[in-house]
Design an enzyme around this catalytic site. Structure first.
Site, PDB file in Angstrom:
ATOM      1  N   ASP A 143      36.551   4.244  -3.336  1.00  0.00           N
ATOM      2  CA  ASP A 143      37.233   5.532  -3.331  1.00  0.00           C
ATOM      3  C   ASP A 143      38.733   5.374  -3.064  1.00  0.00           C
ATOM      4  O   ASP A 143      39.150   4.459  -2.356  1.00  0.00           O
ATOM      5  CB  ASP A 143      36.590   6.425  -2.256  1.00  0.00           C
ATOM      6  CG  ASP A 143      36.884   7.896  -2.493  1.00  0.00           C
ATOM      7  OD1 ASP A 143      37.441   8.239  -3.553  1.00  0.00           O
ATOM      8  OD2 ASP A 143      36.555   8.705  -1.609  1.00  0.00           O
ATOM      9  N   GLY A 144      39.501   6.283  -3.637  1.00  0.00           N
ATOM     10  CA  GLY A 144      40.932   6.343  -3.327  1.00  0.00           C
ATOM     11  C   GLY A 144      41.845   5.866  -4.451  1.00  0.00           C
ATOM     12  O   GLY A 144      43.059   5.775  -4.255  1.00  0.00           O
ATOM     13  N   ASN A 145      41.274   5.596  -5.619  1.00  0.00           N
ATOM     14  CA  ASN A 145      42.119   5.142  -6.735  1.00  0.00           C
ATOM     15  C   ASN A 145      43.160   6.199  -7.103  1.00  0.00           C
ATOM     16  O   ASN A 145      44.313   5.886  -7.371  1.00  0.00           O
ATOM     17  CB  ASN A 145      41.264   4.863  -7.983  1.00  0.00           C
ATOM     18  CG  ASN A 145      40.317   3.711  -7.801  1.00  0.00           C
ATOM     19  OD1 ASN A 145      40.477   2.919  -6.888  1.00  0.00           O
ATOM     20  ND2 ASN A 145      39.323   3.620  -8.658  1.00  0.00           N
TER      21      ASN A 145
ATOM     22  N   ARG B 279      44.386   8.687  -5.249  1.00  0.00           N
ATOM     23  CA  ARG B 279      45.431   8.869  -4.227  1.00  0.00           C
ATOM     24  C   ARG B 279      46.384   7.679  -4.193  1.00  0.00           C
ATOM     25  O   ARG B 279      47.581   7.835  -3.972  1.00  0.00           O
ATOM     26  CB  ARG B 279      44.768   9.068  -2.849  1.00  0.00           C
ATOM     27  CG  ARG B 279      44.299  10.494  -2.636  1.00  0.00           C
ATOM     28  CD  ARG B 279      43.334  10.614  -1.498  1.00  0.00           C
ATOM     29  NE  ARG B 279      42.026  10.118  -1.882  1.00  0.00           N
ATOM     30  CZ  ARG B 279      41.046   9.849  -1.025  1.00  0.00           C
ATOM     31  NH1 ARG B 279      41.241  10.017   0.259  1.00  0.00           N
ATOM     32  NH2 ARG B 279      39.876   9.419  -1.465  1.00  0.00           N
TER      33      ARG B 279
ATOM     34  N   ASN C 139      30.583  12.471 -11.841  1.00  0.00           N
ATOM     35  CA  ASN C 139      31.949  12.242 -12.326  1.00  0.00           C
ATOM     36  C   ASN C 139      32.218  12.833 -13.710  1.00  0.00           C
ATOM     37  O   ASN C 139      33.372  12.969 -14.121  1.00  0.00           O
ATOM     38  CB  ASN C 139      32.286  10.739 -12.340  1.00  0.00           C
ATOM     39  CG  ASN C 139      32.500  10.140 -10.976  1.00  0.00           C
ATOM     40  OD1 ASN C 139      32.248   8.958 -10.738  1.00  0.00           O
ATOM     41  ND2 ASN C 139      32.965  10.951 -10.022  1.00  0.00           N
ATOM     42  N   TRP C 140      31.146  13.226 -14.432  1.00  0.00           N
ATOM     43  CA  TRP C 140      31.352  13.847 -15.747  1.00  0.00           C
ATOM     44  C   TRP C 140      32.122  15.161 -15.615  1.00  0.00           C
ATOM     45  O   TRP C 140      32.710  15.638 -16.579  1.00  0.00           O
ATOM     46  CB  TRP C 140      30.018  14.129 -16.441  1.00  0.00           C
ATOM     47  CG  TRP C 140      29.218  12.902 -16.746  1.00  0.00           C
ATOM     48  CD1 TRP C 140      28.126  12.459 -16.066  1.00  0.00           C
ATOM     49  CD2 TRP C 140      29.435  11.953 -17.810  1.00  0.00           C
ATOM     50  NE1 TRP C 140      27.641  11.291 -16.625  1.00  0.00           N
ATOM     51  CE2 TRP C 140      28.428  10.960 -17.699  1.00  0.00           C
ATOM     52  CE3 TRP C 140      30.389  11.834 -18.829  1.00  0.00           C
ATOM     53  CZ2 TRP C 140      28.345   9.880 -18.574  1.00  0.00           C
ATOM     54  CZ3 TRP C 140      30.299  10.746 -19.695  1.00  0.00           C
ATOM     55  CH2 TRP C 140      29.290   9.793 -19.557  1.00  0.00           C
TER      56      TRP C 140
END
Ligand code: FPP
Length: 248
Positions: A28-30, A32, A76-77
């Protein structure tokens, strides 16, 4: 130099018999990470893909046999089409060149998730990749792709229900083992440790059944910044956990 000595010392503090056999990563965090740098979100995902490669290499060197990366969830879709398309393209390109992009010639690649929602070309390429790498002797890296923990359980239950319908299995004979055998990768051991980056403290539908007794570790850094130092911190923390699996 001082830093290197500290780093080496930290590394030696985790004896190999106290390492997890399977780590799940919630990357997680790509987004940001990219925003901080005034870059598009896609740049964050690309940087994240590089982290995936280095973490695979490091885990392989440490002798950890299994790792699973949460690359794309069933939820995520719902992201903007442009981001979904970009992520799918990235995943396709990376998996096409998995030996270079993920981890060299010893890494065994597996996938977890409902592949039927992917383009046929993508599905065929994945099937080929899994087959081509299955006899390798290195770390097994599983890419969770169109993966949802609830969805996985639904798929397993459907398969079991089919056997009940056929009269092969009595409903009372359904056990946890039977459900587990019908999950996506029944031959891969459950994760001992789940690491989520970016400071969020959620499981987000990742390996719900398999993580029943997993230890959880939350790192504050964004996934593209997750490096060996952060991994060793997580492993050291894990090595001090007392796992009781519901016992005393
Ligand atoms: C979460 O960050 C990350 C994802 C939804 C995608 C993860 C995918 C990769 C790292 C691509 C590499 C994968 C392979 C197999 C090469 P986010 O976008 O939710 O970040 P944010 O919470 O900061 O917005």
């Amino acid at each position: 130099m001082k830093y290197m000595m500290f780093f080496k010392k930290k590394e030696m503090e985790v004896p190999s018999n106290q390492l997890p056999q399977h780590i799940g990563f919630i990357m997680d965090g790509n987004g940001r990470w990219a925003k901080q740098r005034h870059l598009p979100r896609s740049a964050g995902h690309r940087a994240g893909a590089n982290t995936l490669k280095s973490i695979t290499r490091i885990c392989g060197e440490l002798g950890i046999p299994y790792i699973t990366f949460y690359a794309f969830s069933t939820d995520n879709w719902s992201r903007p089409k442009e981001e979904v398309d970009d992520l799918m393209k990235l995943l396709y390109d990376y998996l096409c060149n998995a030996d270079e992009t993920i981890g060299g010639e010893r890494v065994r690649i597996r996938v977890s998730g409902d592949m039927t929602r992917l383009d046929q070309k993508f599905q065929d390429m994945i099937a080929d990749l899994v087959e081509r790498t299955k006899a390798r002797d290195g770390i097994t890296a599983t890419i969770a792709l169109n993966y949802g923990g609830k969805d996985e359980i639904v798929h397993a239950v459907r398969k079991v229900a089919q056997r009940v319908k056929q009269g092969i299995l009595e409903p009372e004979k359904i056990t946890e083992e039977i459900i587990a055998q019908n999950l996506y990768n029944p031959d891969i051991p459950d994760p001992d440790l789940i690491i989520r980056t970016s400071g969020e403290m959620r499981i987000s539908n990742f390996l719900l059944w398999e993580s029943a007794y997993a230890e959880l570790y939350f790192s504050k850094v964004y996934w593209p910044d997750f490096d060996k130092k952060e991994l060793m911190r997580a492993l050291e923390d894990y090595s001090h956990r007392q796992r009781r699996f519901g016992g005393v």
